[in-house]
Design a protein around this motif. Sequence first.
Motif, PDB file in Angstrom:
ATOM      1  N   ILE A   1      43.090  44.019  37.657  1.00 13.97           N
ATOM      2  CA  ILE A   1      43.896  43.557  38.770  1.00 13.97           C
ATOM      3  C   ILE A   1      42.989  42.939  39.828  1.00 13.97           C
ATOM      4  O   ILE A   1      41.900  43.442  40.084  1.00 13.97           O
ATOM      5  CB  ILE A   1      44.730  44.729  39.348  1.00 13.97           C
ATOM      6  CG1 ILE A   1      45.726  44.254  40.410  1.00 13.97           C
ATOM      7  CG2 ILE A   1      43.831  45.837  39.891  1.00 13.97           C
ATOM      8  CD1 ILE A   1      46.755  45.329  40.779  1.00 13.97           C
ATOM      9  N   ASN A   2      43.453  41.848  40.424  1.00 17.11           N
ATOM     10  CA  ASN A   2      42.625  41.205  41.433  1.00 17.11           C
ATOM     11  C   ASN A   2      42.798  41.903  42.791  1.00 17.11           C
ATOM     12  O   ASN A   2      43.562  42.848  42.920  1.00 17.11           O
ATOM     13  CB  ASN A   2      42.929  39.715  41.527  1.00 17.11           C
ATOM     14  CG  ASN A   2      44.282  39.424  42.170  1.00 17.11           C
ATOM     15  OD1 ASN A   2      45.167  40.274  42.183  1.00 17.11           O
ATOM     16  ND2 ASN A   2      44.430  38.225  42.692  1.00 17.11           N
ATOM     17  N   TRP A   3      42.066  41.400  43.791  1.00 16.72           N
ATOM     18  CA  TRP A   3      42.045  42.067  45.092  1.00 16.72           C
ATOM     19  C   TRP A   3      43.437  42.184  45.704  1.00 16.72           C
ATOM     20  O   TRP A   3      43.818  43.236  46.211  1.00 16.72           O
ATOM     21  CB  TRP A   3      41.131  41.293  46.041  1.00 16.72           C
ATOM     22  CG  TRP A   3      41.238  41.733  47.461  1.00 16.72           C
ATOM     23  CD1 TRP A   3      41.898  41.112  48.475  1.00 16.72           C
ATOM     24  CD2 TRP A   3      40.675  42.923  48.026  1.00 16.72           C
ATOM     25  NE1 TRP A   3      41.779  41.834  49.634  1.00 16.72           N
ATOM     26  CE2 TRP A   3      41.029  42.947  49.400  1.00 16.72           C
ATOM     27  CE3 TRP A   3      39.906  43.972  47.506  1.00 16.72           C
ATOM     28  CZ2 TRP A   3      40.646  43.971  50.247  1.00 16.72           C
ATOM     29  CZ3 TRP A   3      39.525  44.984  48.363  1.00 16.72           C
ATOM     30  CH2 TRP A   3      39.887  44.980  49.711  1.00 16.72           C
ATOM     31  N   SER A   4      44.207  41.118  45.660  1.00 19.32           N
ATOM     32  CA  SER A   4      45.524  41.124  46.308  1.00 19.32           C
ATOM     33  C   SER A   4      46.582  41.866  45.494  1.00 19.32           C
ATOM     34  O   SER A   4      47.642  42.185  46.015  1.00 19.32           O
ATOM     35  CB  SER A   4      45.997  39.689  46.549  1.00 19.32           C
ATOM     36  OG  SER A   4      46.323  39.066  45.315  1.00 19.32           O
ATOM     37  N   GLY A   5      46.294  42.077  44.231  1.00 19.65           N
ATOM     38  CA  GLY A   5      47.278  42.705  43.349  1.00 19.65           C
ATOM     39  C   GLY A   5      48.239  41.711  42.728  1.00 19.65           C
ATOM     40  O   GLY A   5      49.116  42.090  41.959  1.00 19.65           O
ATOM     41  N   GLY A   6      48.046  40.435  43.029  1.00 19.09           N
ATOM     42  CA  GLY A   6      48.960  39.418  42.542  1.00 19.09           C
ATOM     43  C   GLY A   6      48.681  38.950  41.129  1.00 19.09           C
ATOM     44  O   GLY A   6      49.514  38.294  40.505  1.00 19.09           O
ATOM     45  N   THR A   7      47.522  39.272  40.621  1.00 18.45           N
ATOM     46  CA  THR A   7      47.150  38.885  39.264  1.00 18.45           C
ATOM     47  C   THR A   7      46.750  40.116  38.471  1.00 18.45           C
ATOM     48  O   THR A   7      45.889  40.881  38.906  1.00 18.45           O
ATOM     49  CB  THR A   7      45.973  37.895  39.286  1.00 18.45           C
ATOM     50  OG1 THR A   7      46.358  36.713  39.979  1.00 18.45           O
ATOM     51  CG2 THR A   7      45.552  37.534  37.863  1.00 18.45           C
ATOM     52  N   THR A   8      47.389  40.294  37.335  1.00 22.69           N
ATOM     53  CA  THR A   8      47.064  41.409  36.452  1.00 22.69           C
ATOM     54  C   THR A   8      46.991  40.911  35.014  1.00 22.69           C
ATOM     55  O   THR A   8      47.678  39.952  34.640  1.00 22.69           O
ATOM     56  CB  THR A   8      48.124  42.526  36.527  1.00 22.69           C
ATOM     57  OG1 THR A   8      49.407  41.992  36.181  1.00 22.69           O
ATOM     58  CG2 THR A   8      48.197  43.124  37.930  1.00 22.69           C
ATOM     59  N   TYR A   9      46.153  41.554  34.228  1.00 26.97           N
ATOM     60  CA  TYR A   9      46.052  41.265  32.803  1.00 26.97           C
ATOM     61  C   TYR A   9      46.101  42.589  32.044  1.00 26.97           C
ATOM     62  O   TYR A   9      45.605  43.613  32.528  1.00 26.97           O
ATOM     63  CB  TYR A   9      44.755  40.539  32.476  1.00 26.97           C
ATOM     64  CG  TYR A   9      44.610  39.191  33.127  1.00 26.97           C
ATOM     65  CD1 TYR A   9      43.555  38.929  33.986  1.00 26.97           C
ATOM     66  CD2 TYR A   9      45.513  38.165  32.876  1.00 26.97           C
ATOM     67  CE1 TYR A   9      43.408  37.700  34.592  1.00 26.97           C
ATOM     68  CE2 TYR A   9      45.377  36.929  33.479  1.00 26.97           C
ATOM     69  CZ  TYR A   9      44.326  36.702  34.342  1.00 26.97           C
ATOM     70  OH  TYR A   9      44.188  35.479  34.940  1.00 26.97           O
ATOM     71  N   TYR A  10      46.640  42.530  30.845  1.00 25.27           N
ATOM     72  CA  TYR A  10      46.720  43.706  29.987  1.00 25.27           C
ATOM     73  C   TYR A  10      46.294  43.347  28.570  1.00 25.27           C
ATOM     74  O   TYR A  10      46.544  42.237  28.087  1.00 25.27           O
ATOM     75  CB  TYR A  10      48.153  44.235  29.931  1.00 25.27           C
ATOM     76  CG  TYR A  10      48.695  44.737  31.249  1.00 25.27           C
ATOM     77  CD1 TYR A  10      49.398  43.910  32.115  1.00 25.27           C
ATOM     78  CD2 TYR A  10      48.490  46.061  31.631  1.00 25.27           C
ATOM     79  CE1 TYR A  10      49.880  44.380  33.316  1.00 25.27           C
ATOM     80  CE2 TYR A  10      48.984  46.544  32.836  1.00 25.27           C
ATOM     81  CZ  TYR A  10      49.677  45.697  33.680  1.00 25.27           C
ATOM     82  OH  TYR A  10      50.158  46.166  34.879  1.00 25.27           O
ATOM     83  N   ALA A  11      45.695  44.306  27.905  1.00 19.93           N
ATOM     84  CA  ALA A  11      45.456  44.162  26.474  1.00 19.93           C
ATOM     85  C   ALA A  11      46.805  44.186  25.762  1.00 19.93           C
ATOM     86  O   ALA A  11      47.746  44.878  26.198  1.00 19.93           O
ATOM     87  CB  ALA A  11      44.574  45.296  25.973  1.00 19.93           C
TER      88      ALA A  11
END
Length: 121
Positions: free
Chosen positions: A50-60
């Motif tokens: 997750i990035n700093w702002s929480g606006g971008t997330t990635y999952y396996a």
Amino acid sequence: QVQLVESGGGLVQAGGSLRLSCAASGRTFLLALGWFRQAPGKEREFVSTINWSGGTTYYADSVKGRFTISRDNAKSTVYLQMDSLKPEDTAVYYCAAGRYTTTTTGEYAYWGQGTQVTVSS
């Protein structure tokens, strides 16, 4: 320098849930926070980030739809909500911090000590 301390691991039955926490301290401003895991005899693998702002997330792909990552910057903490756990989720889970929101293990400069998650069948 950044210090990371994971908590929340444990033993759970298949289908159950756990929430991991990672408390960060030090120079954490703008850092991405990620979760990785390593099962016995296997390489460490990406789980979520997750990035700093929480606006971008990635999952396996293996955890997509079951795990949810979130962060609270006021508490300098990142969480991993794990639902519908499977025996193959058994591993040591590590928190990591880095400049970029990436799935690549080598891009994370700081690592916690890990917390064990065991899912029984």
